[in-house]
Each structure stands twice: as C-alpha cells, then as structure tokens.
Scaffold this active site. Structure first.
Site, short mmCIF file in Angstrom:
data_model
loop_
_atom_site.label_atom_id
_atom_site.label_comp_id
_atom_site.label_asym_id
_atom_site.label_seq_id
_atom_site.Cartn_x
_atom_site.Cartn_y
_atom_site.Cartn_z
N ASP A 102 -24.90 8.09 21.27
CA ASP A 102 -23.95 9.07 21.01
C ASP A 102 -22.80 9.11 22.15
OD1 ASP A 102 -24.97 9.57 23.60
OD2 ASP A 102 -25.79 11.84 23.13
N HIS A 103 -22.85 8.06 23.17
CA HIS A 103 -21.71 8.05 24.25
C HIS A 103 -20.86 7.10 23.84
CE1 HIS A 103 -23.83 10.81 26.75
NE2 HIS A 103 -23.33 10.93 27.79
N ASP A 167 -29.91 12.15 31.18
CA ASP A 167 -28.46 12.66 31.02
C ASP A 167 -28.65 14.03 31.66
OD1 ASP A 167 -25.78 12.72 29.11
OD2 ASP A 167 -26.34 14.46 29.54
N ARG A 449 -18.16 20.66 31.12
CA ARG A 449 -17.35 20.05 32.42
C ARG A 449 -15.77 20.00 32.24
NH1 ARG A 449 -21.76 15.96 33.70
NH2 ARG A 449 -23.56 17.13 34.47
N SER A 644 -22.91 14.17 36.25
CA SER A 644 -23.74 13.49 35.48
C SER A 644 -24.75 12.87 36.02
CB SER A 644 -22.87 12.56 34.41
OG SER A 644 -22.87 11.35 35.24
N ARG A 646 -25.69 9.74 35.75
CA ARG A 646 -25.42 8.34 35.78
C ARG A 646 -25.89 7.64 36.95
NH1 ARG A 646 -18.94 9.24 35.25
NH2 ARG A 646 -19.90 10.60 33.48
#
Length: 756
Positions: A102-103, A167, A449, A644, A646
């Site tokens: 999806d990213h 995520d 965000r 996030s 990440r």
C-alpha cells in the site's frame, strides 16, 4: 471449548483458530493474583502473557513477555522485516503473518494508471515480497488491494486479538476491540520467530464518552479533541481505553478512526469494548461465526465494573463540535467555527488549494457516504469544488462497493479524482503539480498526520486534518473561513443555500462487493521457493550484522547534530521519494536526518564537520566519520522520533556509525527500535542539561561495564577549551535489552541464542 476452538481467525487461514479459552484462563489467573477489577486493556494484554503465573505486573514499570496472535506488515517496512527474518535462518513464521502492498503507489493521475505505474516501477520489490512470503509462510496482499489497516479491519481484527503491525497506525484494529500495536520490523521478527515479545506494562488512560454524536460532529472529532487535550506525547506509555454510554453511538469503523489516530498522541494503542456495533460489522464482513463467539465471551471483552484508570478524560458527545487540527502538528486543535478567525490572525493561507479524503484513518463506507451526502447537496445547486479534490478508498472492497452504490460517481461529479487503493498523499506519495516548492498554501485532509512537508515535501504547505465531510464542505467553499453549520453558499441560480448535516449508512444495505481478488495464499510447503536479491540491486540489499560492543566505554564521540525542536521519524528518515529505498539500507541512509533543524545554524541538512570545520549534508558528514572510525552521537529535544514506526530511523544512524541518541524524551516505538539495533537511547536526568551540550563538544558515556536496569549512566562533556562537565543520563533498558546492546543488535542476540 471443543466447539469454540473451531472458529478460524480469518477466511484466509481456516486452520488457525481463535483461542478465547486460553484468554479466559489467563484472565482468571490474573484476577486471582491481582485481586482487583481489570480494565479491558489489561484483560487482553495480560491474557496474552507468556507466563501469567510468574510475570511481574506493574503499570509503567515492568516489562511484559507476550504472545501476540498475529503479525501484519506494510510493503515499505516489510522489506526490512523480511530481510531480517531471512538473516535469522528460520524456515517459516511461527504465527499467522501478512504483507500488504500500500505504501509504494504514488498519486499522480488517477487510480488505475497510478497503480499500473507502481507495479512497473516496483516490480523488483513486489516480487521479493511475494516470493519471500511464499517461502516463509506469509500471506501476500498485492498492490491495489488496499491500505493495510482497512484490510486488517475487514479480515483479521477481532475482539480480544493481540496483533502487532509494522506501521504506527496499527491501533486502527482497536475499533474491533483488539489490542493492535504498531512496532518496528525487528519486533515483528521476534514474534514471527516464535520468541516472546516484550512490552513495558502500559498505563491505561480512560476516555469516558457520554451523550451521542449528531449533526456535523463525527468520530474524527473525538480524537481531534483528545489530541488537543493530551498533545503529541500525552499518551506515551499508555493504552487509551474508551468507555461509557456514548460508545454505542459510534459505528465500528468510526471507533477504528478514533483508535487509528491515537498514534498521534503517542499511545501504545487505543481500544473500545466489544458491543453490537462491532457485532454488526463482523457479520457484514462475513464473520458471523466470530461475532457469535465474541457474544459468548463478552464478559472478557469489556472492562470490569470499578476498574481503575491512571487518568480519566470525559467527553460529552452532545456538546462536541466539529474540529480541525493544524497546521504542522496534529494536536493543535481548533473548532471549525473558529479556524477562519485564527488563520487570519496567524497569517495562514485561507484559500484551500486541495482537499483530500480517505487514508487509513477515514476511508470506510460510512466516511465515503457522508462525504457523498455533502457533495450531492452541492450538485443539486449546480456547485462543484472550488479546491482540487481527491478521494482515496481504503480497500478494493470499499472501492468496488462505493462504485456500485454510486458514491464514487457523486464524488467525481463534484470535481473529485478517485485515487488508487493505497496510502498515497497521506504518506507523501503525491506527485503534486499545482504549486512550487516553497510556495505558501493550505490543504485540508481527513488524514492523521500533518507534520511539515509530510504530504508533498513542501515545508510551506499548511496541512489541516479534519473529518471527510468537513473536508468536502471546505473544498466546495474553497476557504477556511467557511463554517458549514452556519454559512451559506451561492448556487448557479444565484440563490443562497445551506448544507445540511450529512447522513449516511454505516454499512452497505447490500453485501459488500469484494471487487478483484488480490490475495496470494502462501503454499503449504514453501521450502523450495527461491527468493532473489541481486547484489547489484539499488532497491534491495541483504543485511550484514552490526558490530558487537567491545566492552569499553564510548569515549570522545563527536556530535553529528544537535537537533532543535520537533524531530519526527519523517525528519530522521524521510518518506515520499525515499520509500523506494526501504529495502536497501545503504541507499536509504542518504536521507539520514536531512529534515532535522540544526541548533547551531537553524538550517536543515547542514552540519559542521568537526574535523574540517566545513558545513555539509548530515549523511555525508556521518559517512566521513564512519570512514575514519569515529563514533558519533545525536542530541535531540522532546518526544524525539514521534510519528511512524519506521525502523529505518534507527537502522540508518547505526549503519552510518552512530552509537548514542541523547534526548529530553523519546516516542515509544522509536526508542524500542533504537535498542533493537544496538544503539543507546538515553535521556537527560535534568532536561536543562540539553543546554550544556554544544555541537562542537565531544561526549563520553562512562560506566557501561556496570550497565544495569534502572542504573543511570554518566556523560562527560568535553568543551573545546579543555573544560569538562559531567551530567547524568537515564535509560529504560531491561536485562534482555542490555543483551541486545552487548550483542550489537537484537537480531545478533537471537542468532547467539540459536547457536547455544
């Protein structure tokens, strides 16, 4: 119990069952041990303890060893997670796991063309994830299937589940009564490897809802209001637990919206108690068997009467007004009635250039229906959007259903462009053409965000977050000064009209249209599957283990950068165009801290090289130090690493020679990610000591030979004039995490244990 055990977690894993009886058994043990009423959060978290009999339990203090039910990974973080899992040498994942593409889909023209372009550009990465999934037993959702959190809500979340996802918006699943927690890839690897997962025992903040949502007020306004109260770090170390009579006025997907954006206040996760709105959603998404089972175990899926919360916030939904938060931070809350006045006073652009609805926070059937209800009223008077307008469906199922039921066409008719079922502009995957970088402008979104440059890489874009229906109304009016509750629009006939509060079905009257089949089942035996990573690839790179601690204090470290103000994971490891390098550690390290503001000169991506005295980019300076064998440190401000999940924001400094990050405070996920990669995240015992450190100083961390849980470390600051100061630094390491540091990383430690 035998009958109950036959209910599968999902349609896609018919042989993986829901184990409510184990949850019940553990909860009963904890009830007897603690001898007090439990919150819902405690029931589910403690119900997943590895050893409920012996586990020390103290909110905010002890570390819990947990056994989550499943793992979910989005494609940008899954690359590094799967590379780490491959490095572990294990043959197959130990718990049900999925990958969601999806990213990596950039919004440019529209859904179909953007999706095809992404498939072409990212073919190598998608092939890696698909084959790695097949080899190690991980389900694979192909590009175009939808956003990870919507897919989880539709297929995998259920009341009482403990799910971890790579995520930060994984808490979305709390809308279905699950404890769903965002983590870094290394945490996911632990769970997939069958290792007990560690989490500091969370505090519990109760949000009591009374009254009933009505009019223009929406579920999004609940979390926008809470964000204004708690701020971006007020939920750190806590689960936000919603309760009270007002809960029943919110749809299941509305509850998911509220839980999703709990990530913006630093919460470990957020959750709602099981109720009939969840029951209704489970049945509509083809899971009536899970709904029936949840009904049987309902007492364990709701808080005990008289349970204690560490903090309680009360919100009367009858009095809740529509909110809009921003710009530049999601906790700057305003009422929609006041935003125009505030914007004029602050000099924020009033004209709205683009309105964007969708994202993992607000892309449900109900969200699209309420937006379409607003658009339909405008069309009836001949009006279309003044601003550009985009729509992002949350999943292929949502896209297909809103196409069938006419919502998508209404939104197109009012001027909208339907984008691919993906994250898109919400994470910076937006090829924006209507402005130049540096041009001051305003956008309104239904996203979560709005950090500086988050959506379009333009630091002058003033982004505001609100509900989809308010975005739609403001896009039709084209200005922040419009209040849909009181103001009028002019139709093409010259007559004034007022928008009525939108009303829409929370679920489709017909069954959901599942659309195209986008799921790849892992084979029963994937041992023969080949996973190809080319040594010349610019997108993927096999990982080399980080070096072990040499047993000595970290002396005379240079300061790479002293960060001024907010430093999110977007500042540390930017997304947008850098997403394509998420599987290649060396390449993506070229974005290390390029968004952080240097205290010395007030600039981004400009730091002094301590040896040459020249200013240059942060990654280049870090590489220079690494090449000549010099260790370095980053000094940060409050809530360092918010945003996030990440883990690249932790992998990159480790890869380029960093050893210590010293701040006033950390965001939860980032602090854990740093520990996992063998770095030392430390905090000032006295926050004022931040001012004692200057970019030209050298720092030494002493006392590491006696490194122990709860024992502070000393930092010696050596100034250029030869003088020295000693300050105290705190840490939150437990014994397991200290072993990660000594081994060089959590992955290194896992391999050591396998060898033993």
């Amino acid at each position: 119990m035998c009958q109950r055990a036959k209910v599968a977690m999902s349609h896609f894993e018919p042989n993986e069952y829901i184990h409510y009886e184990k949850l019940e058994k553990n909860i009963n043990i904890i009830h007897k041990r603690l001898d007090r009423p439990l919150t819902l959060s405690e029931k589910i978290v403690y119900g997943h303890l590895d050893d409920p009999v012996k586990q020390d339990i103290e909110r905010g203090k002890t570390y819990l060893r947990l056994r989550p039910d499943r793992v979910a990974m989005q494609d940008a973080t899954a690359q590094m997670a799967m590379l780490q899992f491959i490095s572990s040498g294990l043959p197959k994942v130990a718990v049900p796991s999925t990958i969601h593409c999806d990213h990596l889909i950039e919004a440019q023209i529209g859904g179909e063309k953007d999706l095809q372009r992404a498939k072409d550009i990212n073919k190598e990465v998608y092939n890696f994830l698909a084959t790695a999934g097949a080899k190690y037993g991980v389900g694979f959702w192909k590009p175009g299937s939808g956003i990870i959190h919507q897919i989880i809500l539709e297929n995998y979340a259920y009341p009482g589940v403990m799910l971890i996802g790579t995520d930060s918006h994984t808490p979305n699943g709390g809308g279905l009564g699950g404890v769903c927690i965002g983590v870094g890839g290394a945490d996911a690897v632990d769970v997939m490897a069958g290792i007990a997962w560690e989490l500091k025992c969370p505090k519990v903040i109760g949000v009591k809802l009374t009254g009933k949502l009505s009019g223009w007020s929406s579920p999004k306004d609940v979390i926008l209001k809470v964000a204004g109260i708690l701020t971006v770090k007020g939920g750190t170390g806590a689960i936000i637990e919603y309760h009270g009579p007002g809960v029943d006025s919110i749809s299941c997907t509305g509850m998911a919206t509220i839980c999703n954006m709990g990530a913006e206040i630093g919460a470990t996760t957020s959750i709602f108690p099981y109720n009939q709105r969840m029951n209704k959603y489970l049945k509509k998404t083809g899971r009536a068997d899970i709904a029936a089972l949840a009904d049987e175990f309902q007492e364990h899926l709701q808080p005990d009467a008289g349970c204690h919360y560490d903090q309680v916030i009360e919100i009367n939904l009858n009095e809740l007004e529509p909110h809009i938060n921003g710009p530049f931070t999601p906790d700057l809350a305003h009422k929609v009635t006041e935003i125009g006045i505030v914007a004029e006073k602050e000099g924020w652009p009033l004209d709205i250039r683009v309105g964007l609805i969708g994202s993992c926070t607000n892309s449900s059937y109900e969200d699209m229906g309420r937006a379409a209800a607003v658009a339909k009223q405008a069309l009836a008077h001949g009006r279309k959007c003044v601003s550009q307008f985009t729509i992002t469906p949350g999943s292929e199922q949502i896209r297909a259903t809103i196409e069938r039921d006419g919502y998508a066409q209404i939104l197109r008719d009012v001027g909208g462009v339907v984008l691919a079922n993906a994250c898109g502009p919400c994470i910076g995957q937006w090829d924006r053409k209507d402005i130049k970088k540096g041009e001051k402008n305003t956008i309104v979104t239904s996203y979560n965000r709005n950090f500086t440059g988050r959506n379009d890489a333009n630091p002058e874009t003033h982004a505001f977050v609100t509900s989809p229906e308010i975005v739609t109304a403001l896009s039709i009016a084209g200005t922040l000064k419009f209040n849909p509750e009181t103001d009028y629009l002019i139709g093409t006939d010259g007559k004034k009209f007022q928008l009525e509060a939108p009303d829409a079905d929370e679920l489709p009257r017909l069954e959901f249209d599942s659309g195209q089949d986008t799921y790849q089942y892992p084979p029963k035996d994937g041992s023969g599957q080949h996973v190809d990573v080319s040594p010349t690839s610019q997108r993927l790179q096999l990982l080399e283990p980080f070096d072990k601690w040499d047993g000595k204090d970290l002396e005379d470290m240079l300061i790479l950068i002293k960060v001024k103000g907010k430093c999110t994971t977007d500042h540390i490891s930017a997304a947008g165009p850098w997403l394509k390098f998420r599987g290649h550690l060396d390449n993506i390290s070229n974005n290390l801290l390029i968004g952080a503001i240097n205290m010395e000169n007030g600039k981004a991506n400009s730091v002094r090289n301590a040896l040459t005295q020249e200013f240059g980019p942060v990654p280049d300076t870090a590489r220079y130090y690494k090449k000549i064998g010099l260790k370095w440190v980053v000094v940060g401000d409050e809530n360092y690493g918010e945003g996030s999940s990440r883990e690249h924001a932790a992998l990159e400094p480790r890869h380029l020679g960093g050893r210590v990050i010293i701040t006033k405070s950390f965001a939860r996920i980032h602090e854990t990610n740093l520990k996992k990669q063998g770095l030392l995240p430390l905090t000032f015992a006295d926050p004022a000591d931040y001012n004692k450190i200057h970019p030209v100083d050298k720092l030494s961390i002493v006392g590491l030979k006696d490194f122990a849980p709860g024992k502070p470390l000393k930092c010696i600051i050596k100034h250029p004039n030869g003088s020295e100061e000693t300050i105290i630094l705190n840490h939150t390491f437990n014994e397991t995490q200290i072993e990660w540091f000594k081994a060089g990383s959590a992955l290194n430690r896992m391999k050591e244990l396998q060898q033993h």
